[in-house]
Write an enzyme that holds these catalytic residues in place. Structure first.
Site, PDB file in Angstrom:
ATOM      1  CD  GLU A  51      49.615  11.506  58.941  1.00  0.00           C
ATOM      2  OE1 GLU A  51      50.079  11.023  59.983  1.00  0.00           O
ATOM      3  OE2 GLU A  51      49.588  12.723  58.684  1.00  0.00           O
ATOM      4  NE  ARG A 108      56.743   2.724  66.536  1.00  0.00           N
ATOM      5  CZ  ARG A 108      56.010   3.479  65.724  1.00  0.00           C
ATOM      6  NH1 ARG A 108      54.735   3.682  65.963  1.00  0.00           N
ATOM      7  NH2 ARG A 108      56.549   4.023  64.659  1.00  0.00           N
ATOM      8  CE  LYS A 137      54.374   7.092  58.354  1.00  0.00           C
ATOM      9  NZ  LYS A 137      52.967   7.263  58.044  1.00  0.00           N
TER      10      LYS A 137
HETATM   11  P1  ATP Z   1      55.919   6.461  61.977  1.00  0.00           P
HETATM   12  O1  ATP Z   1      56.137   6.681  63.419  1.00  0.00           O
HETATM   13  O2  ATP Z   1      56.928   5.611  61.333  1.00  0.00           O
HETATM   14  O3  ATP Z   1      55.699   7.713  61.229  1.00  0.00           O
HETATM   15  P2  ATP Z   1      53.158   6.047  62.140  1.00  0.00           P
HETATM   16  O4  ATP Z   1      52.594   5.259  63.258  1.00  0.00           O
HETATM   17  O5  ATP Z   1      53.042   7.511  62.221  1.00  0.00           O
HETATM   18  O6  ATP Z   1      54.621   5.575  61.898  1.00  0.00           O
HETATM   19  P3  ATP Z   1      51.074   5.446  60.315  1.00  0.00           P
HETATM   20  O7  ATP Z   1      51.023   5.634  58.861  1.00  0.00           O
HETATM   21  O8  ATP Z   1      50.218   6.292  61.151  1.00  0.00           O
HETATM   22  O9  ATP Z   1      52.576   5.595  60.763  1.00  0.00           O
HETATM   23  O10 ATP Z   1      50.905   3.913  60.698  1.00  0.00           O
HETATM   24  C1  ATP Z   1      49.992   3.015  60.138  1.00  0.00           C
HETATM   25  C2  ATP Z   1      49.900   1.830  61.063  1.00  0.00           C
HETATM   26  O11 ATP Z   1      51.153   1.203  61.190  1.00  0.00           O
HETATM   27  C3  ATP Z   1      49.460   2.205  62.457  1.00  0.00           C
HETATM   28  O12 ATP Z   1      48.455   1.297  62.860  1.00  0.00           O
HETATM   29  C4  ATP Z   1      50.694   2.031  63.294  1.00  0.00           C
HETATM   30  O13 ATP Z   1      50.338   1.594  64.571  1.00  0.00           O
HETATM   31  C5  ATP Z   1      51.479   0.979  62.537  1.00  0.00           C
HETATM   32  N1  ATP Z   1      52.929   1.104  62.720  1.00  0.00           N
HETATM   33  C6  ATP Z   1      53.713   2.157  62.442  1.00  0.00           C
HETATM   34  N2  ATP Z   1      54.991   1.935  62.751  1.00  0.00           N
HETATM   35  C7  ATP Z   1      55.054   0.669  63.236  1.00  0.00           C
HETATM   36  C8  ATP Z   1      56.111  -0.162  63.731  1.00  0.00           C
HETATM   37  N3  ATP Z   1      57.369   0.260  63.783  1.00  0.00           N
HETATM   38  N4  ATP Z   1      55.791  -1.408  64.147  1.00  0.00           N
HETATM   39  C9  ATP Z   1      54.527  -1.847  64.076  1.00  0.00           C
HETATM   40  N5  ATP Z   1      53.492  -1.117  63.633  1.00  0.00           N
HETATM   41  C10 ATP Z   1      53.735   0.131  63.217  1.00  0.00           C
HETATM   42 MG    MG Z   2      51.429   8.649  62.500  1.00  0.00          MG
END
Ligand code: ATP
Ligand code: MG
Length: 582
Positions: free
Chosen positions: A32, A257, A267
């Site tokens: 995102e 994760r 984020k």
């Molecule tokens: P955050 O919680 O840091 O905001 P998010 O999941 O909201 O992360 P996205 O941009 O939606 O961030 O994530 C893109 C991809 O990265 C998704 O498939 C998510 O599952 C993966 N992802 C995000 N954070 C991690 C992590 N700490 N370890 C492994 N994969 C991750």
């Molecule tokens: Mg997200």
């Protein structure tokens, strides 16, 4: 991950190919664009791209841009740059917003089949009626309204007739489901402002992430939608939409994760660190963002090998930040040239060395890589050493310079301190010493030994630099622990940045340009910061030389050997006893 062992995702994909469930493999990385990528994303990226690559398939980059309020082109550009930096190439660049028309049509289809309805409850009522983990939810009074009414209201939502938050479109699934995601989830909401970064003001209704994500995968023909564990609960919902709409059946598989000690990763929290001024920006070298690590001097190779070492798991865990640093050191040890630099200079004068003499001494660039060759460094009567490499009252086991004590200057001579020069305030400003001309190159012909070797930089030839010393951003391994009602910002390390502005470097560093990395002997690894100008050279410390992780590993290996030895002894003893008995 190219040579890494198999894992449960690879196994599942292999099964799907063998059973004919899918004929080819397509994955996607779906960020995102609401912030910069962090090292947790690196795990997702490596999994998404390597699973596709190992199976002769491809990986798309898809921006899940369903929330114009938080998303920005700045983030889109940064995300692309970071993925390239890590060394991956996507097949197509797509946006969930590319599918807004199709998603709208999907919504209409579901309304027409009686599987979605417009709900006029207030946001509060929607929340309250959703129930809890223990209590089922309550049906909305609008749940069974005629299809024609929902169709009409949904169209008017789209046409901008209603204010933000007044009504929503919901899927009609099951308000009593044990899975809260299935309790008539919201599909569309109204958002008049701000304009979307790609579709501008065309839409004032936006699909929820949960209504966009699975269908976007399906539209792209993604066979395996790989994501982190928190989406496990959403899988039944994504499958429900896919089944009800009769579209391409993507398979979702979740993995754990990546978390790191002394680090916050989400984020949402990283945005706070930036906006509240705890760091200087997304690319601050203390940030766990890929852009921060890049500026810090971490290499993509080291980040990848670290992430690959942490593996692909089904259970969340936290990796030791020391392990990441260990991978950085291993990589930099091979690829960086050594240089001499003094961060806290103290001047030394050799009283028996000719005043105008300059000698060129030969120094090895990289003991790990013969092809890196040698260089010459100037030596003269006055030079700088680290302040802490001289001690007035040397404690036990201190083998560096002290009055009457002889030490080796790296690549140079043996010197013995003879006098301490002080200013009016009594502070040490200079050390006088004598040298032994017979010890050039660091060895005495008479075979006498010295215990200490220190680094130095010739005063007349030194170039000035600023060096930024970074430490961990948090003082505790788990800044997310809510002990004593604290929040993560309460654990910020106030000393995470120390700026040393009167450092002295050997002259060969004059040409160093941003992103060039070196090992400063005895100090650590350093990279030229992009703030560097023609007038001012600025370095960041990447990591120190001391590898506590390697020590821990060695200790563990020793313990394991000891344990094995004991077990074998025990086994032998038992066998002997058995033999006696039998
Ligand atoms: P955050 O919680 O840091 O905001 P998010 O999941 O909201 O992360 P996205 O941009 O939606 O961030 O994530 C893109 C991809 O990265 C998704 O498939 C998510 O599952 C993966 N992802 C995000 N954070 C991690 C992590 N700490 N370890 C492994 N994969 C991750
Ligand atoms: Mg997200």
């Amino acid at each position: 991950m190219t040579d890494s062992p198999s894992n449960f995702i690879l196994d599942a994909v292999a099964e799907d190919l063998a059973s004919g469930r899918f004929k080819h493999i397509a994955t996607r990385f779906p960020p995102e664009p609401n912030g910069y990528l962090h090292i947790g994303h690196a795990r997702a990226i490596i999994i998404d791209f390597s699973i596709a690559e190992k199976n002769g398939g491809y990986c798309n980059l898809r921006f899940d841009d369903t929330n114009p309020a938080k998303e920005d082109v700045e983030y889109v550009d940064a995300i692309k740059e970071d993925i390239k930096w890590l060394g991956f190439k996507w097949k197509n660049e797509f946006y969930a917003s590319d599918y807004f028309d199709e998603l709208y049509d999907f919504a209409i289809q579901l309304i027409k089949e009686g599987k979605a309805y417009v709900d006029e409850q207030t946001p509060n009522e929607v929340r309250e009626n959703r129930g809890t983990l223990k209590e089922p939810g309550t049906n909305s009074p609008y749940r069974d309204r005629p299809i024609s009414e929902s169709l009409d209201l949904f169209e008017r939502m789209k046409n901008g007739e209603f204010p933000d938050g007044s009504i929503v479109l919901r899927a009609k699934i099951d308000m009593a489901s044990g899975n809260i995601s299935m309790r008539d989830p919201i599909m569309y909401r109204i958002l008049h402002e701000p304009p979307h970064h790609r579709t501008g003001s065309k839409w004032c209704i936006y699909p929820m992430y949960d209504f966009a994500h699975g269908q976007s995968d399906s539209i792209e023909g993604i066979t395996h939608s790989l994501c982190s564990l928190e989406y496990e609960n959403h899988r039944p919902l994504y499958n429900w939409f896919i089944n009800e709409l009769g579209i391409f059946p993507t398979r979702q598989i979740e993995f754990a994760r990546l978390n790191l000690t002394y680090t916050v990763m989400s984020k949402r929290r990283l945005v706070r660190l930036v906006k509240e001024g705890y760091v200087k920006g997304w690319d601050d070298p203390r940030m766990p963002t890929l852009t921060g690590y890049r500026r810090r001097g971490y290499t993509p190779e080291a980040i990848r090998s670290f992430v690959e070492t942490t593996g692909v798991a089904k259970k969340n865990s936290t990796a030791d930040v020391g392990l990441l640093e260990h991978h950085i050191r291993q990589d930099l040890n091979i690829r960086t040239d050594r240089r001499m630099a003094v961060l806290d200079p103290l001047k030394v004068v050799i009283t028996n060395y000719p005043e105008d003499k300059v000698e060129m001494l030969e120094a090895v660039n990289n003991p790990e890589d013969e092809s890196a060759g040698t260089r010459e460094i100037p030596f003269s009567r006055e030079f700088y050493i680290e302040r802490h490499d001289f001690h007035e009252a040397p404690p036990k086991k201190y083998f560096r310079l002290a009055l009457g004590r002889e030490v080796r200057l790296r690549y140079g001579y043996f010197v013995t301190a003879t006098d301490i020069i002080r200013n009016d305030a009594g502070e040490i400003t200079e050390i006088h010493c004598t040298y032994d001309p017979e010890t050039k190159g660091g060895y005495a012909p008479d075979g006498r030994k010295v215990r200490g070797t220190i680094h130095w930089v010739s005063a007349a030839h030194a170039i000035d630099a600023e060096v930024r010393i970074y430490d961990r951003l948090f003082t505790v391994p788990n800044p997310m622990s809510k002990d004593e009602g604290k929040e993560f910002t309460d654990y910020i390390n106030a000393d995470s940045l120390e700026t040393k502005d009167s450092c002295k470097l050997e002259p060969s560093l004059k040409q160093a340009r941003p992103d060039e990395k070196f090992q400063f002997e005895r100090l650590g690894y350093f990279v030229v910061d992009p703030d560097t100008t023609n007038e001012k050279l600025i370095f960041n410390r990447i990591v120190t030389l001391r590898d506590t992780w390697a020590r821990v590993e060695k200790q563990r290996a020793r313990e394991k050997m000891e344990e094995n030895r004991r077990r074998k002894q025990e086994e032998k003893r038992r066998q002997k006893e058995m033999a006696k008995k039998g």
